[in-house]
Design a protein around this motif. Structure first.
Motif, short mmCIF file in Angstrom:
data_model
loop_
_atom_site.label_atom_id
_atom_site.label_comp_id
_atom_site.label_asym_id
_atom_site.label_seq_id
_atom_site.Cartn_x
_atom_site.Cartn_y
_atom_site.Cartn_z
N TRP A 77 34.65 0.14 -33.13
CA TRP A 77 33.51 0.57 -32.34
C TRP A 77 32.26 0.46 -33.20
O TRP A 77 32.29 0.78 -34.39
CB TRP A 77 33.68 2.01 -31.87
N ARG A 78 31.18 0.02 -32.59
CA ARG A 78 29.89 -0.05 -33.28
C ARG A 78 28.89 0.81 -32.53
O ARG A 78 28.96 0.94 -31.31
CB ARG A 78 29.40 -1.49 -33.34
N GLU A 79 27.95 1.36 -33.29
CA GLU A 79 26.95 2.24 -32.71
C GLU A 79 25.59 1.93 -33.31
O GLU A 79 25.49 1.68 -34.51
CB GLU A 79 27.33 3.69 -32.99
N ALA A 80 24.57 1.97 -32.47
CA ALA A 80 23.19 1.83 -32.92
C ALA A 80 22.40 2.98 -32.31
O ALA A 80 22.55 3.29 -31.13
CB ALA A 80 22.60 0.50 -32.48
N VAL A 81 21.58 3.63 -33.13
CA VAL A 81 20.77 4.76 -32.67
C VAL A 81 19.30 4.35 -32.75
O VAL A 81 18.85 3.85 -33.78
CB VAL A 81 21.03 6.03 -33.51
N GLY A 82 18.59 4.55 -31.67
CA GLY A 82 17.18 4.20 -31.63
C GLY A 82 16.36 5.28 -30.98
O GLY A 82 16.86 6.35 -30.61
N LYS A 83 15.07 4.98 -30.85
CA LYS A 83 14.12 5.92 -30.26
C LYS A 83 13.24 5.15 -29.29
O LYS A 83 12.81 4.04 -29.58
CB LYS A 83 13.27 6.54 -31.36
N ALA A 84 12.99 5.77 -28.15
CA ALA A 84 12.13 5.16 -27.12
C ALA A 84 10.97 6.08 -26.80
O ALA A 84 11.08 7.30 -26.91
CB ALA A 84 12.94 4.89 -25.86
N TRP A 85 9.86 5.46 -26.42
CA TRP A 85 8.66 6.19 -25.99
C TRP A 85 8.16 5.56 -24.70
O TRP A 85 8.22 4.34 -24.53
CB TRP A 85 7.54 6.05 -27.03
N PHE A 86 7.66 6.38 -23.80
CA PHE A 86 7.05 5.83 -22.60
C PHE A 86 5.79 5.05 -23.00
O PHE A 86 5.05 5.47 -23.88
CB PHE A 86 6.68 6.96 -21.62
N THR A 87 5.55 3.94 -22.32
CA THR A 87 4.37 3.14 -22.61
C THR A 87 3.17 3.60 -21.80
O THR A 87 2.05 3.15 -22.02
CB THR A 87 4.62 1.64 -22.35
N GLY A 88 3.41 4.46 -20.86
CA GLY A 88 2.35 5.03 -20.02
C GLY A 88 2.83 6.38 -19.53
O GLY A 88 3.46 7.13 -20.28
N ALA A 89 2.59 6.65 -18.28
CA ALA A 89 3.01 7.93 -17.70
C ALA A 89 4.54 8.04 -17.71
O ALA A 89 5.23 7.06 -17.44
CB ALA A 89 2.50 8.05 -16.27
N PRO A 90 5.06 9.21 -18.00
CA PRO A 90 6.52 9.39 -18.01
C PRO A 90 7.14 9.36 -16.61
O PRO A 90 8.34 9.47 -16.48
CB PRO A 90 6.72 10.76 -18.67
N THR A 91 6.33 9.17 -15.60
CA THR A 91 6.83 9.01 -14.24
C THR A 91 7.02 7.54 -13.87
O THR A 91 7.35 7.23 -12.72
CB THR A 91 5.87 9.67 -13.24
N THR A 92 6.82 6.66 -14.85
CA THR A 92 7.05 5.22 -14.67
C THR A 92 8.13 4.79 -15.66
O THR A 92 8.04 5.11 -16.85
CB THR A 92 5.75 4.43 -14.89
N GLY A 93 9.13 4.08 -15.18
CA GLY A 93 10.27 3.68 -16.01
C GLY A 93 9.99 2.51 -16.92
O GLY A 93 10.69 1.49 -16.89
N SER A 94 8.98 2.63 -17.74
CA SER A 94 8.59 1.59 -18.69
C SER A 94 8.47 2.23 -20.07
O SER A 94 7.63 3.09 -20.29
CB SER A 94 7.27 0.95 -18.27
#
Length: 172
Positions: A77-94
């Motif tokens: 098994w392989r695992e990668a851990v990352g971090k995401a940030w909203f590119t605009g409003a958190p009510t948009t799935g981007s």
């Protein structure tokens, strides 16, 4: 893996031309574990099976991303851990996602089931596409409809790789 090990060295965080991310988007409903049902081929996931991604909201407004999959060639098994940030409003799935320090890639929820049971995710262009679901499979009609939607957005759906889910992930 699972739609977010996007792009070492790529810095585009905008959706592909002609694609709008889902609005309204609710991270509280989106977080949790998703199974990767299909993807376009990329070196960072090549040959992997049983791929999943787990998204967890963080107090600082970011999203912790844990991608896991089985590499049959290595037998592990392989695992990668990352971090995401909203590119605009958190009510948009981007979002922009990083697994590699300062390098971010786009993660755009282009279609989403009203009950958050499946998602169609694109990267910074239509060469990055994932079909995710809460279950390890979808019924044929739903799968066909999602593929048609991806095709309408410009994805080469004939190149989709359908991911097998036959192993039990020891982390869960």
């Amino acid at each position: 893996m699972a739609g977010v090990a996007v792009l070492a060295g790529c810095s585009s965080t905008r959706p592909p031309a002609g694609v709008e991310a889902v609005t309204p988007f609710d991270l509280a409903r989106y977080q949790g574990r998703w199974y990767e049902l299909a993807r376009l081929d990329h070196a960072f996931e090549r040959g992997m099976t049983d791929v999943s991604a787990t998204y967890t909201a963080q107090p600082d407004g970011s999203v912790r991303v844990v991608n896991r999959g089985f590499a049959p060639a290595a037998g592990l098994w392989r695992e990668a851990v990352g971090k995401a940030w909203f590119t605009g409003a958190p009510t948009t799935g981007s979002l922009k996602v990083s697994f590699f320090g300062p390098f971010y890639g786009g993660y755009h929820v282009a279609a989403l089931d009203p009950d958050y049971r499946w998602a169609l995710v694109l990267g910074p262009d239509t060469g990055y596409c994932w079909i995710l679901a809460r279950d390890k499979q979808l019924d044929a009609a739903q799968r066909t409809a999602i593929v048609a939607r991806a095709h309408a957005l410009g994805v080469d759906t004939s190149a989709l790789i359908w991911v097998s889910h036959t192993r039990q992930d020891p982390a869960f």
